[in-house]
Design a protein around this motif. Structure first.
Motif, short mmCIF file in Angstrom:
data_model
loop_
_atom_site.label_atom_id
_atom_site.label_comp_id
_atom_site.label_asym_id
_atom_site.label_seq_id
_atom_site.Cartn_x
_atom_site.Cartn_y
_atom_site.Cartn_z
N THR A 43 -12.62 -68.44 68.40
CA THR A 43 -12.74 -67.89 69.76
C THR A 43 -11.37 -68.10 70.37
OG1 THR A 43 -13.24 -69.91 70.94
CG2 THR A 43 -15.10 -68.81 69.89
N ASP A 44 -11.23 -67.75 71.63
CA ASP A 44 -9.94 -67.99 72.25
C ASP A 44 -9.66 -69.49 72.39
OD1 ASP A 44 -12.01 -68.15 73.91
OD2 ASP A 44 -11.10 -67.09 75.60
N ARG A 45 -10.71 -70.34 72.32
CA ARG A 45 -10.49 -71.77 72.43
C ARG A 45 -10.40 -72.44 71.05
NH1 ARG A 45 -8.05 -72.55 76.02
NH2 ARG A 45 -8.44 -74.78 75.83
N ILE A 46 -11.17 -71.96 70.10
CA ILE A 46 -11.22 -72.64 68.81
C ILE A 46 -10.38 -71.88 67.80
CG2 ILE A 46 -12.73 -73.58 67.02
CD1 ILE A 46 -15.02 -73.30 69.03
N ALA A 47 -9.28 -72.50 67.38
CA ALA A 47 -8.46 -71.89 66.35
C ALA A 47 -7.75 -73.00 65.62
CB ALA A 47 -7.46 -70.93 66.97
N PHE A 48 -7.47 -72.77 64.36
CA PHE A 48 -6.84 -73.84 63.60
C PHE A 48 -5.33 -73.78 63.69
CE2 PHE A 48 -11.06 -73.73 62.08
CZ PHE A 48 -11.35 -75.05 61.86
N THR A 49 -4.81 -72.58 63.81
CA THR A 49 -3.39 -72.45 64.08
C THR A 49 -3.28 -71.28 65.05
OG1 THR A 49 -3.16 -70.88 62.30
CG2 THR A 49 -2.57 -73.16 61.79
N ASP A 50 -2.13 -71.15 65.58
CA ASP A 50 -1.93 -70.03 66.48
C ASP A 50 -0.52 -69.54 66.26
OD1 ASP A 50 -2.23 -68.17 68.40
OD2 ASP A 50 -1.77 -69.53 70.05
N ILE A 51 -0.31 -68.87 65.15
CA ILE A 51 1.05 -68.44 64.89
C ILE A 51 1.22 -67.01 65.34
CG2 ILE A 51 1.62 -70.04 63.03
CD1 ILE A 51 0.70 -68.03 61.03
N GLY A 52 2.43 -66.70 65.74
CA GLY A 52 2.69 -65.39 66.32
C GLY A 52 2.46 -64.25 65.35
N ILE A 53 2.60 -64.54 64.06
CA ILE A 53 2.53 -63.45 63.08
C ILE A 53 1.21 -63.49 62.31
CG2 ILE A 53 5.01 -63.17 62.77
CD1 ILE A 53 4.55 -65.00 60.20
N GLY A 54 0.15 -63.86 63.01
CA GLY A 54 -1.15 -64.06 62.37
C GLY A 54 -1.53 -63.00 61.37
N LEU A 55 -1.47 -61.75 61.79
CA LEU A 55 -1.93 -60.66 60.92
C LEU A 55 -1.04 -60.54 59.68
CD1 LEU A 55 -3.80 -58.30 60.47
CD2 LEU A 55 -2.28 -56.89 61.82
N LEU A 56 0.25 -60.67 59.92
CA LEU A 56 1.19 -60.57 58.81
C LEU A 56 0.93 -61.68 57.81
CD1 LEU A 56 3.60 -58.89 57.93
CD2 LEU A 56 5.07 -60.62 58.95
N PHE A 57 0.73 -62.89 58.34
CA PHE A 57 0.45 -64.03 57.48
C PHE A 57 -0.79 -63.77 56.65
CE2 PHE A 57 -1.64 -68.05 56.63
CZ PHE A 57 -0.60 -68.83 56.14
N TYR A 58 -1.82 -63.28 57.33
CA TYR A 58 -3.08 -63.02 56.63
C TYR A 58 -2.85 -62.07 55.46
CZ TYR A 58 -7.85 -61.59 55.72
OH TYR A 58 -9.04 -61.34 55.11
N ILE A 59 -2.23 -60.94 55.75
CA ILE A 59 -2.10 -59.92 54.71
C ILE A 59 -1.19 -60.41 53.60
CG2 ILE A 59 -1.20 -57.61 54.26
CD1 ILE A 59 -2.31 -56.85 57.00
N GLY A 60 -0.12 -61.11 53.99
CA GLY A 60 0.80 -61.60 52.98
C GLY A 60 0.15 -62.60 52.05
N VAL A 61 -0.55 -63.56 52.65
CA VAL A 61 -1.14 -64.61 51.81
C VAL A 61 -2.29 -64.06 50.98
CG1 VAL A 61 -2.39 -66.78 51.87
CG2 VAL A 61 -0.40 -66.48 53.31
N ALA A 62 -3.07 -63.18 51.61
CA ALA A 62 -4.25 -62.69 50.91
C ALA A 62 -3.86 -61.94 49.64
CB ALA A 62 -5.06 -61.78 51.83
N SER A 63 -2.73 -61.26 49.68
CA SER A 63 -2.38 -60.46 48.50
C SER A 63 -1.98 -61.38 47.34
CB SER A 63 -1.27 -59.48 48.82
OG SER A 63 -0.16 -60.19 49.30
N LEU A 64 -1.74 -62.66 47.64
CA LEU A 64 -1.41 -63.58 46.55
C LEU A 64 -2.57 -63.74 45.57
CD1 LEU A 64 0.50 -66.51 48.24
CD2 LEU A 64 1.38 -64.80 46.68
N SER A 65 -3.79 -63.60 46.08
CA SER A 65 -4.92 -63.90 45.20
C SER A 65 -4.99 -62.90 44.05
CB SER A 65 -6.23 -63.93 45.97
OG SER A 65 -6.52 -62.67 46.45
N THR A 66 -4.46 -61.69 44.27
CA THR A 66 -4.40 -60.74 43.16
C THR A 66 -3.55 -61.30 42.02
OG1 THR A 66 -4.41 -59.06 44.86
CG2 THR A 66 -4.01 -58.32 42.62
N LEU A 67 -2.53 -62.08 42.43
CA LEU A 67 -1.68 -62.70 41.43
C LEU A 67 -2.50 -63.60 40.51
CD1 LEU A 67 1.31 -62.31 41.16
CD2 LEU A 67 1.65 -64.51 42.27
N GLY A 68 -3.43 -64.31 41.12
CA GLY A 68 -4.29 -65.18 40.32
C GLY A 68 -5.09 -64.37 39.32
#
Ligand code: SF4
Ligand code: SF4
Lengths: 335, 367, 149
Positions: free
Chosen positions: A107-132
């Motif tokens: 929610t707007d109150r509960i978050a584990f991190t709050d980085i400016g590039i959230g979406l980019l981070f998500y997409i970048g990291v998620a594509s790593l799993s294909t590597l696995g």
């Protein structure tokens, strides 16, 4: 909780952080366990069956029994496998699926991190799993898993691009790639309305990313038997599966955030229901949608899949971006 | 320059989509098949040789196990050949029972094909829907013949059991009526599905000459525009009394074969409907026969239309209770011969789809 | 429009969720077969006249039987010494019950034969005699007689 990120770290606070990370892991594992249960129930019902009903009341303990079975099984390494890669692959496939949860604001109150590039981070990291997946398929030294891995590589390249391009439309509307800002920008109207084309493209590309029917080509049990997983057994197989399901929830949450207003209620009058409930409901819907598709659709062919991505989704996504920027410029010019 | 290497891939004998123990060794370049060599015989039991030591009645259970998806038709093919050799007159009631059983069996067999074929191309649910319907037929067969798969229902001169007197025909009727709805459901779920069409249209094509040259029969032949159906071409039993069509298409691809089998479901449904309506109210179910069946010396070849094509039986008799030689022309075996030719140039996904569309039953291929 | 077929398909599976399920609860509830079903044979050793017809007709030669003179010297004929059916190869084709002149061997609708060893599948006279549940009522359809005894 979000304030923690901006305040100095104390021992007590650090303890809380570790605890909440563990809670997140626990919640996720619980969710995954029951997601599999619900998936099997839903699939069963859609197929005139009753689904799991043997272990525990209504089969509620079925998944737990399955996990226990997998954990106690011999974890087999083929003789001619590339051992280090073979052992590493499940972890590489699983870890990113879990890491991306860090940037998903609950929610707007509960978050584990709050980085400016959230979406980019998500997409970048998620594509790593294909590597696995590719590692696992290559390292198993099995022809079937090799074909599965090659398909995974081809699919990743073709579908990551429309996925990102579709998400760009949302980013342009919000003017930010921070996921909290993106949600806040949807206070008036959810992105799914102005970005419907983008949503459809994103959904299709996400399905391909997740390897779900009709794009489950890397596993394709009727063609490749189980694709890249063919040589995996025991808990390594379980980790692959776990990664796949966790990723499903992560993607569900991302779709809810990007296009369906995250924790925002459909109407301000429904504000009394806490935001996290909304997010969870939306996430679950999009996490279960693939199962419904799985119950209905056959698999597409690999060449059709590529053609579809490059010749249909890509141009559409580009048109969507152009259109969005046009609308935004005109609207910006007026105001 | 990049040098690519071809790779040998063993598809089967344990592969979920070979429909039994069947193996194809394919040489692939990437995912494209360069060469395909089918390996058969894993299920060979030597039926024809075994039959030389068995009396004609004793062969009946062996025909159950050749094409185990349409055992009624296998039974009929054998007893029909023996009856032709003996010149027997079959009581009408028995003929009607045979036709009802055979056509219901054709529906059941096509349903298995439908379900497993969709499973081959990746759809799970149609399989279960198809088996849900097939289960109703198996129940009817269990009530009629006492078995769910290996019926051994036909006997030389008639059938073993009369209609169960607890309204069995009424239940057949109800099934036949309900089945219309099920067919519609299949069409909505599968036939209209764009992914299915994209997967099937234009794939696995061959032309009429090839089909004839390879001796294909059944749907595999009719998909190239030849309207050859043994039930019409050389009518046997009482098929001339029913009004049904032989669906034919000209495309010769997977889609044509899919549509033809779906159309045949409807035609068989119509035959059963008519047969139930015309069912004679009384009469014998067995012709008068000596206890030991000894057909006269001579030879005979008869064929029937099985769900997979022309199922022929050749018998050479020396007037003994056992045949001197018996040969089964098994359509699955003949149709399979085209496979290596069809597979060249296709990819793995298409290979599975093409193999499925030939509709083989390994019990029959290997006999 | 492209895609309508997909949506209609989704409708079919969605509706199916609310329809009654068709699976049975075997083995919690026994699976009821119709009475004609060919299951494991029941043997009435007293009725058997040791005519050997069942062993001759059996297409898989899975019946082994032997007779001995009647223990009561007053009576003629033979009684069974042993009678085994090897269920490893019996195909439950019904021919033995069809030829038996005295209906000494009849079918039941029992079917649960699974065991851990092959040897256990060779069933003897006592076992076949004790298998007396769900006995089929009508065994010789052409003669329209009943073996209700
Ligand atoms: S049922 Fe058939 S195979 Fe079994 S014992 Fe009787 S005759 Fe032999
Ligand atoms: S046919 Fe009947 S009477 Fe004759 S030996 Fe067999 S069981 Fe006994």
């Amino acid at each position: 909780m979000r304030d923690w990120l901006y305040e100095p770290l104390s021992a007590e606070r650090f303890g809380w952080m570790v605890l909440s990370i563990l809670i997140l892991l626990g919640v996720l594992l619980f969710l995954v366990t029951y997601a599999i249960y619900v998936q099997r129930k839903l699939l069963g019902w859609m197929q005139s069956r009753v689904g799991p009903n043997r272990v525990g009341p209504y089969g509620l303990l079925q998944t737990i029994a399955d996990v226990l079975k997998l954990l106690t099984k011999e974890s087999f390494v083929p003789t001619h496998a590339d051992r280090p890669l073979y052992l590493l692959a499940p972890i590489v496939a699983f870890a990113p699926a879990f890491v991306v949860f860090a940037v998903i604001p609950l929610t707007d109150r509960i978050a584990f991190t709050d980085i400016g590039i959230g979406l980019l981070f998500y997409i970048g990291v998620a594509s790593l799993s294909t590597l696995g997946v590719i590692m696992g398929g290559w390292a198993s030294n099995n022809k079937w898993s090799l074909i599965g891995a090659m398909r995974a590589a081809a699919m990743m390249i073709s579908y990551e691009i429309p996925l990102v391009l579709a998400a760009l439309g949302v980013v342009m509307l919000a003017g930010s790639i921070n996921l909290v800002d993106i949600v806040e920008a949807q206070r008036g109207v959810w992105n799914v309305v102005p970005q419907f084309v983008g949503f459809v493209i994103f959904l299709i590309a996400a399905l391909a990313e997740l390897n779900r029917t009709p794009f489950d080509l890397t596993e394709a049990e009727s063609e490749l038997i189980a694709g890249y997983q063919v040589e995996y057994s025991g808990f390594r197989f379980a980790i692959f599966m776990l990664g796949e399901y966790v990723y499903l929830f992560a993607m569900g949450a991302l779709i809810a955030i990007l296009y369906f207003g995250g924790w925002l209620p459909p109407h301000p009058a429904l504000d009394f229901i806490p935001g996290i409930v909304w997010l969870v409901v939306k996430t679950l819907f999009f996490a279960y949608l693939p199962f419904w598709l799985q119950a209905t659709f056959p698999r597409v062919r690999i060449d059709q899949l590529m053609t579809f991505s490059w010749k249909v989704l890509m141009p559409l996504a580009l048109v969507n971006i152009a259109f969005t920027s046009l609308v935004k410029t005109i609207a910006g010019g007026v105001s | 320059m990049i040098r690519t290497e071809e790779m040998l891939l063993n598809v089967g004998p344990q592969h979920p989509s070979t429909h039994g123990v069947f193996r194809v060794i394919v040489k692939i370049d990437g995912e494209t098949i360069v060469e395909a060599t089918p390996v058969i015989g894993y299920l060979h039991r030597g039926t024809e040789k075994l039959a030389e030591d068995l009396t004609y009645t004793q062969i009946i259970p062996y025909t159950d196990r050749m094409d185990y998806l349409s055992a009624m038709i296998g039974n009929y093919a054998l007893v029909h050949a023996v009856e032709t050799l003996m010149g027997l007159e079959i009581p009408e009631r028995a003929e009607y029972l045979r036709v009802i059983a055979m056509e219901l069996n054709r529906i059941a067999s096509h349903l298995v094909w439908f379900g497993t074929y969709l499973l081959d191309i990746g759809a799970l649910t149609p399989f279960l829907y198809a088996f849900r319907e097939r289960e109703k037929i198996l129940r009817l067969f269990a009530e009629l013949s006492g078995a769910r798969l290996t019926y051994s229902y036909m006997r030389i001169g008639g059938v073993k059991w009369d209609v169960p007197d607890d309204g069995w025909l009424g239940r057949v009727r109800r099934f036949i009526d309900d089945f219309k709805g099920a067919l519609e459901e299949f069409h909505t779920l599968v036939t209209g599905n764009e992914i299915v069409q994209a997967r099937l249209k234009g794939v696995g094509k061959y032309d009429q000459e090839t089909a004839i040259a390879y001796g294909l029969t059944g749907v595999n032949l009719r998909s190239t525009g030849v309207a050859y159906d043994v039930r019409k071409a050389k009518p046997y039993s009482i098929y001339d009394r029913f009004d049904f069509e032989v669906p034919v298409r000209t495309e010769g691809d997977l889609w044509a074969r899919y549509l033809l089998r779906m159309a045949e479901l409807e035609q068989s449904r119509r035959i059963v409907e008519q047969a139930v309506a015309q069912f004679p109210s009384g009469g014998e179910i067995m012709a008068k026969l000596p206890k030991l069946i000894r057909p006269p010396a001579g030879e005979v070849y008869t064929s029937v239309e099985s769900p997979r094509g022309e199922l022929g039986v050749y018998i050479l008799s020396e007037g003994k209770p056992q045949p001197y030689r018996i040969h089964f022309r098994r359509p699955s075996f003949v149709n399979l011969q085209l496979l290596p030719k069809l597979l060249v140039g296709e990819n793995i996904a298409n290979m599975i789809a093409i193999l499925g569309s030939i509709d083989i039953v390994l019990g029959e291929v290997d006999a | 429009m492209y895609g309508t077929g997909l949506l209609k398909g989704l409708g079919v599976t969605f509706k199916e969720m609310f329809k009654p399920k068709v699976t049975t609860k075997y083995p919690d509830e026994p699976f009821e077969f119709p009475n004609r079903v060919r299951g494991i044979q029941k043997l009435y050793p007293d009725k058997c006249i040791v005519c050997n017809q069942c062993a001759i007709i059996c297409p898989t030669q899975c019946i082994t039987l032997k007779g001995k003179p009647h223990p009561d010297p007053e009576k003629k004929g033979k009684v069974l010494e042993y009678f085994d059916i090897n269920f490893e190869i019996c195909i439950l084709c019904d021919f033995c019950t069809e030829v038996c002149p005295t209906e000494a061997i009849v079918m039941t609708t029992n079917f649960e034969l699974a065991t851990y060893s092959r040897d256990a599948l060779n069933k003897d006279m006592q076992w076949l005699d004790a298998n007396d549940t769900n006995v089929r009522e009508l065994n010789l359809p052409w003669r329209q007689t009943s073996s209700s005894s």
